[in-house]
Scaffold this motif. Structure first.
Motif, mmCIF file in Angstrom:
data_model
loop_
_atom_site.group_PDB
_atom_site.id
_atom_site.type_symbol
_atom_site.label_atom_id
_atom_site.label_comp_id
_atom_site.label_asym_id
_atom_site.label_seq_id
_atom_site.Cartn_x
_atom_site.Cartn_y
_atom_site.Cartn_z
ATOM 1 N N SER A 290 0.826 -1.205 0.000
ATOM 2 C CA SER A 290 0.000 0.000 0.000
ATOM 3 C C SER A 290 0.863 1.259 0.000
ATOM 4 O O SER A 290 0.558 2.243 -0.684
ATOM 5 C CB SER A 290 -0.933 0.003 1.224
ATOM 6 N N LYS A 291 1.958 1.239 0.777
ATOM 7 C CA LYS A 291 2.888 2.380 0.763
ATOM 8 C C LYS A 291 3.605 2.486 -0.571
ATOM 9 O O LYS A 291 3.738 3.570 -1.138
ATOM 10 C CB LYS A 291 3.912 2.232 1.894
ATOM 11 N N GLU A 292 4.064 1.349 -1.065
ATOM 12 C CA GLU A 292 4.803 1.293 -2.322
ATOM 13 C C GLU A 292 3.944 1.800 -3.482
ATOM 14 O O GLU A 292 4.454 2.457 -4.413
ATOM 15 C CB GLU A 292 5.220 -0.151 -2.573
ATOM 16 N N SER A 293 2.633 1.533 -3.437
ATOM 17 C CA SER A 293 1.718 1.926 -4.504
ATOM 18 C C SER A 293 1.118 3.309 -4.270
ATOM 19 O O SER A 293 0.207 3.722 -4.999
ATOM 20 C CB SER A 293 0.585 0.904 -4.620
ATOM 21 N N SER A 294 1.611 4.021 -3.231
ATOM 22 C CA SER A 294 1.135 5.376 -2.893
ATOM 23 C C SER A 294 -0.346 5.401 -2.533
ATOM 24 O O SER A 294 -1.010 6.422 -2.692
ATOM 25 C CB SER A 294 1.415 6.347 -4.053
ATOM 26 N N ILE A 295 -0.866 4.275 -2.070
ATOM 27 C CA ILE A 295 -2.252 4.242 -1.597
ATOM 28 C C ILE A 295 -2.340 4.882 -0.225
ATOM 29 O O ILE A 295 -3.320 5.540 0.120
ATOM 30 C CB ILE A 295 -2.755 2.785 -1.575
ATOM 31 N N ILE A 296 -1.301 4.704 0.580
ATOM 32 C CA ILE A 296 -1.143 5.419 1.856
ATOM 33 C C ILE A 296 0.223 6.091 1.838
ATOM 34 O O ILE A 296 1.080 5.779 1.002
ATOM 35 C CB ILE A 296 -1.266 4.461 3.060
ATOM 36 N N SER A 297 0.432 6.999 2.740
ATOM 37 C CA SER A 297 1.710 7.741 2.757
ATOM 38 C C SER A 297 2.837 6.847 3.248
ATOM 39 O O SER A 297 2.607 5.831 3.914
ATOM 40 C CB SER A 297 1.593 8.967 3.654
ATOM 41 N N THR A 298 4.068 7.228 2.932
ATOM 42 C CA THR A 298 5.226 6.405 3.305
ATOM 43 C C THR A 298 5.443 6.363 4.808
ATOM 44 O O THR A 298 6.109 5.461 5.313
ATOM 45 C CB THR A 298 6.489 6.956 2.632
ATOM 46 N N ASN A 299 4.908 7.352 5.549
ATOM 47 C CA ASN A 299 5.069 7.328 7.010
ATOM 48 C C ASN A 299 3.786 6.878 7.721
ATOM 49 O O ASN A 299 3.627 7.113 8.924
ATOM 50 C CB ASN A 299 5.502 8.705 7.522
ATOM 51 N N ALA A 300 2.896 6.235 6.984
ATOM 52 C CA ALA A 300 1.648 5.752 7.585
ATOM 53 C C ALA A 300 1.962 4.646 8.594
ATOM 54 O O ALA A 300 2.893 3.859 8.417
ATOM 55 C CB ALA A 300 0.713 5.219 6.493
ATOM 56 N N PRO A 301 1.175 4.572 9.670
ATOM 57 C CA PRO A 301 1.455 3.572 10.725
ATOM 58 C C PRO A 301 0.906 2.186 10.387
ATOM 59 O O PRO A 301 -0.041 2.047 9.619
ATOM 60 C CB PRO A 301 0.736 4.150 11.940
ATOM 61 N N PHE A 302 1.539 1.185 10.990
ATOM 62 C CA PHE A 302 1.035 -0.198 10.941
ATOM 63 C C PHE A 302 0.954 -0.663 12.385
ATOM 64 O O PHE A 302 1.968 -0.943 13.041
ATOM 65 C CB PHE A 302 1.971 -1.091 10.139
ATOM 66 N N VAL A 303 -0.261 -0.707 12.907
ATOM 67 C CA VAL A 303 -0.479 -1.007 14.323
ATOM 68 C C VAL A 303 -1.013 -2.429 14.448
ATOM 69 O O VAL A 303 -1.888 -2.845 13.683
ATOM 70 C CB VAL A 303 -1.480 -0.007 14.937
ATOM 71 N N VAL A 304 -0.471 -3.160 15.416
ATOM 72 C CA VAL A 304 -0.831 -4.577 15.589
ATOM 73 C C VAL A 304 -1.455 -4.784 16.965
ATOM 74 O O VAL A 304 -0.957 -4.268 17.964
ATOM 75 C CB VAL A 304 0.406 -5.482 15.442
ATOM 76 N N LEU A 305 -2.552 -5.549 16.985
ATOM 77 C CA LEU A 305 -3.168 -5.945 18.255
ATOM 78 C C LEU A 305 -3.505 -7.430 18.181
ATOM 79 O O LEU A 305 -4.203 -7.866 17.275
ATOM 80 C CB LEU A 305 -4.453 -5.134 18.508
ATOM 81 N N ASN A 306 -3.003 -8.193 19.156
ATOM 82 C CA ASN A 306 -3.375 -9.603 19.276
ATOM 83 C C ASN A 306 -4.522 -9.696 20.268
ATOM 84 O O ASN A 306 -4.336 -9.538 21.475
ATOM 85 C CB ASN A 306 -2.191 -10.435 19.753
ATOM 86 N N CYS A 307 -5.707 -9.976 19.752
ATOM 87 C CA CYS A 307 -6.911 -9.974 20.596
ATOM 88 C C CYS A 307 -6.859 -11.065 21.662
ATOM 89 O O CYS A 307 -7.555 -10.965 22.682
ATOM 90 C CB CYS A 307 -8.148 -10.160 19.723
#
Length: 857
Positions: free
Chosen positions: A129-146
């Motif tokens: 998504s970052k590589e394809s400019s769908i989101i910005s290069t500094n967009a976050p990737f947040v993980v939650l293990n429910c």
């Protein structure tokens, strides 16, 4: 017409999607003036071909993915996902469609067992998504293990949505939740099935509106633009609310490691070792035993377990290492081994930058290859097609600089040489198969229906070649499923030049031992320079039945069968004939004396295309063989005896007839059900050598083969045919003696002599009662011969039922629609009930149907 209509639907779908992104089946039906049922039919076909994709919802939507998804990916981060252009191609294409869907993508759910790579794929989709400019290069990737909050749904809610000061004890200041932290980026929710129903409801409200309230907030709504990727090891239908699932249109499943194609399993193993080689800066040599264990064993933890096994192996090898290379052998491997011996030793170099498989080519050759295959269906000269195909493969090889030195290609060529070249004698085919391997890593999009049609035609034209190809591909599961059929077609076309298709006799060698038969097969096929024999190696303790079962399996695998020469090391010739006679339509020779010299002698005769009869004449003086022609029931004039009451009566009659006719006819017994089946099929050729059929019931008058109800010997008016056939063979004196013996056999005295379990005097009285009850019901007095027939039949039926608790195969009768038969069935149950109670037996519907035939005749 169907193909044109399908393409018309695809064209219209593309037009609508170009303006509004997605389309429903109703919209397509209205725009094309077709019924929705037809539209759905074509949409499902197009989806199965991978040309469109379905987005689940209410209603369902359809979209057209990028026409060249693989080419789009060749320069993307997703290329590093092993299987991106193989078993995971449809998964990744579907995810990309969800990522690109405006305005901010579609929610994605990834399912699969533990360790299959769900988290890894989620991270790669974020990078894409970052590589394809769908989101910005500094967009976050947040993980939650429910799963971390499974026992505390309130804390999970606070972690996800945040909380306000004073919301609960210890909340002394406002805290942002993960949804706020993931704004303009991705939130990956692992083990999403641990989410409570209340939290599911909160989350799907956020999915719909991008709005949420932190815990403790009752007045103000907050907004966050978040793309959601979720993962679970469980069945979504069991754990999620329907309203929650409807918000997740993109659902994909990742296969277990053991279910991935062998090429991908090898690539995964090699890539994990490559990481260790980079880390340790040492060359790693993985033994054949370890490669087989890692790629062929099933691991409950999938790739996660695989990583641990490789790390532990490398750690133990490193601890004992004294030079610049690590050797991974059974001594340092903590997992279980396997007996599979498909793969060779693998060497991993620390200077290697990427794993084993060559890059997928940047060209699309689909159209050119599809045109070539279309020519097969158009009956273009097959040799011209082969020449064009060979040039086409050479073009791919040169443009992509294939050298076939990669690990997988080396293994495949090694296996082809050992199996096809040496065992089947297809000499000089190795370089041709090497050329076929250029398609191994070539990106192709071909119509599956076209491939099926072409392969069916090739199977008919090159039956011996396709048998070899099928056998090879069954043993070696090394290609992606969508490539297998294409590779079979190309391989069969090109190696057909090395296989003699004019041979019309099949050779089969069967021997006990691990490689006795296959060793002889290898020698003879190589010396003849052609595929002459198939071989089956049987375990030492195999029975004759096991041998026959293997022959039947071999016969089943033939696209069509010519005459068969079977050479075995041991076994009864007569028994083999009996067990195989209904399986083979051509001629059969069985040689019960297997040696290499005999197999070679016969093989040379087969290879020189001698006909079956000439081979038979040449073999008879030298080898212990027996020959039967199975294009009919028998190759000799014969009499068939078939009795309703079972084979016991038939065998007794055979003994009597054999006294008088042994030099005139071959006498066979046959199950009555089998006889009826052949008569119902109107297969007169089956009986072309049959002079007479003797039964205990009347056969249809339309049946042309001479037949005789044996009970008509009591009626001189009906015995003319029987007398005419037999008197001409044995003379009147012998014939009269035969008749006297038959009458004695069918008398009450004869019946009594054949009852070994029942008391004749008692059972005859009981049967007399049954016959009288039938006469009262039918209002008809049976003739003497019919009464005698019923005595015999019912007495032997009772004894047979008492001796065996097994139900006859023939108990399964077709549905009865004739009202007379239905009435007879119902009244018979009442008439026979006292007999059932007295003798503790159950008379089946099948037995009653036989009585109906007897009484009708």
């Amino acid at each position: 017409m169907k193909t044109k209509a399908k393409e018309k639907v695809l064209k219209q779908l593309r037009v609508i999607c170009s303006s509004q992104g997605k389309v429903t089946a109703n919209q397509l039906a209205n725009s094309l003036n077709l019924s929705r049922q037809n539209i759905n039919h074509y949409l499902i076909q197009l989806a199965q071909e991978g040309r469109i994709q379905k987005i689940n919802g209410r209603p369902n939507y359809w979209i057209v993915p990028s026409t060249q998804p693989a080419n789009d990916l060749t320069q993307s981060c997703l290329k590093s996902v092993i299987g991106y252009n193989g078993s995971l191609r449809s998964v990744i294409n579907k995810c990309i469609a969800g990522i690109k869907y405006p305005p901010q993508g579609l929610n994605i759910l990834i399912t699969g067992n533990s360790g299959v790579g769900k988290s890894y794929l989620a991270k790669k989709l974020f990078e894409y998504s970052k590589e394809s400019s769908i989101i910005s290069t500094n967009a976050p990737f947040v993980v939650l293990n429910c799963a971390d909050y499974a026992d505390n749904p309130e804390l999970l809610s606070a972690t996800l949505f945040g909380y306000k000061r004073g919301a609960f004890t210890g909340a002394d200041h406002d805290v942002q939740g993960l949804i706020a932290n993931a704004n303009e980026g991705y939130l990956f929710l692992d083990e999403i099935h641990r989410l409570s129903s209340e939290n599911q409801e909160k989350l799907f409200l956020f999915m719909d509106t991008d709005k949420y309230r932190p815990v403790g907030e009752y007045n103000k709504w907050y907004t966050s633009k978040v793309r959601l990727i979720m993962a679970t090891t469980e069945d979504p239908q069991k754990y999620f609310l329907d309203t929650f699932l409807r918000r997740i249109p993109i659902r994909v499943q990742l296969k277990d490691f053991s279910q991935r194609p062998l090429t991908e399993r090898i690539e995964l193993v090699s890539s994990l070792f490559l990481k260790e080689a980079h880390k340790l800066e040492k060359q790693i040599i993985i033994s054949s035993e370890i490669m087989n264990a890692l790629t062929f064993n099933e691991y409950s933890g999938n790739i996660g377990t695989l990583k641990n096994l490789i790390k532990i192996s490398c750690a133990q090898a490193y601890a004992a290492c004294t030079d610049k290379r690590l050797e991974i052998t059974t001594a340092v491997f903590p997992g279980k081994l396997t007996m599979q011996k498909t793969l060779d030793t693998l060497v991993i170099d620390p200077n290697q930058k990427q794993s084993l498989l060559s890059n997928y080519n940047k060209y699309n050759y689909s159209d050119h290859l599809e045109n070539l295959l279309q020519q097969v269906l158009k009956n273009v000269d097959i040799q011209i097609i082969k020449n064009k195909l060979e040039k086409f493969l050479l073009l791919i090889k040169n443009e992509n600089d294939y050298n076939f030195e990669d690990y997988q290609s080396r293994n495949l060529l090694h296996l082809w040489n050992n199996y096809v070249v040496e065992r089947y004698g297809v000499v000089n085919s190795l370089s041709t198969f090497q050329l076929c391997l250029t398609l191994k890593n070539t990106v192709l999009y071909l119509n599956q229906q076209l491939l099926n049609s072409v392969y069916k035609k090739i199977c008919k034209k090159y039956c011996r070649t396709t048998y070899i190809v099928e056998t090879f591909f069954k043993k070696i599961a090394f290609f992606n499923e969508d490539k297998v059929l294409l590779l079979k077609i190309v391989t069969a076309l090109l190696i057909s030049d090395f296989v003699n298709e004019k041979i019309n006799i099949n050779g089969l060698i069967i021997a006990h031992g691990k490689s006795t038969a296959s060793s002889i097969q290898e020698v003879v096929n190589q010396l003849c320079g052609n595929y002459i024999y198939e071989a089956i190696d049987m375990p030492i303790n195999s029975s004759l039945t096991d041998v026959v079962d293997q022959v039947k399996k071999y016969l089943h695998d033939q696209s069509y069968l010519h005459d068969l020469i079977l050479i075995i090391d041991t076994g009864s010739l007569n028994q083999i004939y009996t067990l195989l006679k209904n399986e083979i339509k051509g001629n059969l020779i069985v040689i019960n004396n297997l040696t290499t010299s005999i197999a070679l002698d016969v093989g040379i005769k087969i290879n020189s295309q001698q006909n079956f009869i000439d081979i038979t004449k040449e073999l008879k003086p030298y080898y212990r063989i027996d020959i039967k022609s199975f294009d009919g029931f028998s190759d000799k004039n014969n009499i068939i005896i078939s009795c309703m009451s079972g084979l016991g009566i038939s065998k007794q009659l055979k003994i009597i007839f054999k006294k008088y006719l042994k030099n005139n006819f071959k006498i066979y017994t046959m199950k009555y059900t089998q006889l009826k089946e052949m008569i119902d099929k109107n297969d007169n050729d089956f009986f072309k050598k049959t002079v007479l059929i003797i039964t205990t019931s009347n056969l249809p008058t339309s049946f042309l083969i001479p037949h005789f109800n044996i009970y008509n010997i009591f009626d001189s008016k009906n015995s003319n045919l029987f007398q005419e056939i037999l008197v001409n063979q044995i003379g009147l004196k012998k014939y009269n003696t035969l008749i006297k013996e038959l009458i004695k056999f069918f008398s009450i005295e004869g019946i009594s002599a054949r009852l070994h379990l029942l008391n004749p005097k008692i059972v005859i009285n009981d049967i007399e009662t049954v016959i009288l009850r039938y006469e009262n019901y039918l209002e008809y007095n049976f003739p003497e011969k019919t009464r005698l027939n019923l005595y015999m039949h019912l007495a032997l039926m009772l004894e047979r039922l008492l001796l065996s608790n097994k139900k006859s195969d023939s108990d399964k009768l077709p549905a009865v629609t004739d009202q007379k038969k239905i009435n007879f069935l119902n009244i018979s149950k009442k008439i026979l009930h006292p007999l059932e109670l007295k003798y503790n037996v159950s008379v089946s519907n099948y037995e009653i149907s036989l009585l109906y035939e007897l009484m009708s005749s």
